[in-house]
Enzyme design. Sequence first.
Site, PDB file in Angstrom:
ATOM      1  CB  SER A  83       8.459  53.805  26.357  1.00  0.00           C
ATOM      2  OG  SER A  83       8.023  53.650  25.048  1.00  0.00           O
TER       3      SER A  83
ATOM      4  CG  ASP B  29       6.615  39.397  23.365  1.00  0.00           C
ATOM      5  OD1 ASP B  29       7.268  39.020  22.377  1.00  0.00           O
ATOM      6  OD2 ASP B  29       5.845  40.377  23.327  1.00  0.00           O
ATOM      7  CE  LYS B  30      14.216  39.319  19.880  1.00  0.00           C
ATOM      8  NZ  LYS B  30      14.134  40.046  18.609  1.00  0.00           N
ATOM      9  CG  HIS B  31      11.498  44.846  23.202  1.00  0.00           C
ATOM     10  ND1 HIS B  31      10.567  45.386  22.358  1.00  0.00           N
ATOM     11  CD2 HIS B  31      12.427  45.820  23.388  1.00  0.00           C
ATOM     12  CE1 HIS B  31      10.895  46.625  22.059  1.00  0.00           C
ATOM     13  NE2 HIS B  31      12.026  46.912  22.665  1.00  0.00           N
ATOM     14  CB  SER B  32      15.242  43.374  19.386  1.00  0.00           C
ATOM     15  OG  SER B  32      16.265  44.178  18.845  1.00  0.00           O
TER      16      SER B  32
ATOM     17  CB  THR C  52       9.168  42.657  13.970  1.00  0.00           C
ATOM     18  OG1 THR C  52      10.436  42.568  14.616  1.00  0.00           O
ATOM     19  CG2 THR C  52       8.626  41.263  13.757  1.00  0.00           C
TER      20      THR C  52
ATOM     21  CE  LYS D  20       5.766  50.330  22.883  1.00  0.00           C
ATOM     22  NZ  LYS D  20       6.325  51.646  23.008  1.00  0.00           N
ATOM     23  CE  LYS D  21       7.800  43.367  23.008  1.00  0.00           C
ATOM     24  NZ  LYS D  21       7.482  42.343  22.006  1.00  0.00           N
TER      25      LYS D  21
ATOM     26  NE  ARG E 281      10.428  59.210  25.793  1.00  0.00           N
ATOM     27  CZ  ARG E 281      10.625  57.914  25.506  1.00  0.00           C
ATOM     28  NH1 ARG E 281       9.616  57.082  25.442  1.00  0.00           N
ATOM     29  NH2 ARG E 281      11.826  57.457  25.292  1.00  0.00           N
TER      30      ARG E 281
END
Length: 438
Positions: free
Chosen positions: A185, A82-85, A122, A189-190, A170
């Site tokens: 956080s 996977d990828k996260h930005s 996204t 999730k990822k 938060r």
Amino acid sequence: MAAVDARTIIASVRDGKGLSERQAKWFADGLASGAVSDAQAGAFAMAVLLNGLSDDGRVALTRAMRDSGEVMSWDLPGAVVDKHSTGGVGDSVSLILAPALAACGVFVPMISGRGLGHTGGTLDKLEAIPGCRTELTEEIFRAVTRDVGCAIVAASDRLAPADRRLYAIRDISGTVESIDLITASILAKKLAGGIGALVLDVKCGSGAFMKTAAGAERLARSLVTAANGAGCKASALITDMNQPLGCSAGNALEILEVMETLTGEAVNQALWDVAAALGGEVLALAGVAPDPDEGADRIDTVLSDGRAAEIFGEMVAAQGGPLDFIDRYPDRLPSAPVMIEILAGRSGYISGIDTGALGMEVVRLGGGRMRAGDRINPSVGFSRLAMIGDRMAPDQPLGFVHAANAADAERATAALRDAYHISDEAPDEPPLILDRIG
Ligand code: URA
């Protein structure tokens, strides 16, 4: 063994004594079950924000939040990545990268987010495609990932419930801006998605949450060490967000740019290059490519030969969108009733862009949410934006605004002009990729 309860855990973090694995687990489970009250969750978040956690404490919190709900496992004939930005403006890389990675033989069950603050999301972009859904049942999520190679979905209620609760607290307690809490956080999730490798795109600049290189580097290091500590291979690229990444900002407009890039109709080179660099990283992490450069070459190949475009079309169809999206995307996407060209008004070079302000104007146009639950207008935003270093004549456009009505278009025109700085001297163009943390 010493007693574990919310009060002693909060006091331990408050007094700089750290967060043990056992304490982290108790607290995350308590967040998910309700045994921890809102007041205790807020106090815990503030103690973490003020005192920070050690590397071990951050890993413990990440694992505990990941394990607060279901952790998916996959039985697929290839690596699961996977990828996260961390979020930006005009950043539609995930939509290009997920199908490109699938075309390279890995599986991408991408759990994505919605717009946050001035940044686009996204899921909101994908939902600009008529019929395309992102809230899928687990059964359909699994089937699309297996059959197509990638799926882009919202996190289900069962994944990392401790994060859902803590994030909401938060948000209203002034404790969002903690690198430890952001790290746990994002990763909770990822990693609950059951991936084996993750590449992180940490954005830096006027349109990012991290405005400085030092802040972006701290976040990137924190994310990579915590992901590794939690058993997931990870690396990060720090990429520029001092200007929009693509030339469009707004949900359907960004999908149009993604399609033009995937089909070769009008390639946006910045989107392509960042997708290739991130893809190269994750293919190398997964052991599919010998190194990131070779991995990036493979991404280039599947973008060039149309295989990534084909897989994007299959994913859209499998998630409820039009079956002919690849061939008919210009007709299928919604368009705004008002479109106005915004002229530069003077000659010179684009020397700076307040990218956060530009992103906020997309939100005001209706492309994002001012309040939780607001409905998004997918058709609005900006397109064909000028980039830093572009040489302008007075009658050349800074960009085009797409709006629901004339009053919105007028306000957005003024906002765009304010966000752009034009000078007589040619500026240094910002590099796209600033650093790599591996
Ligand atoms: N995105 C997340 O998922 N969590 C944060 O804390 C910040 C951004």
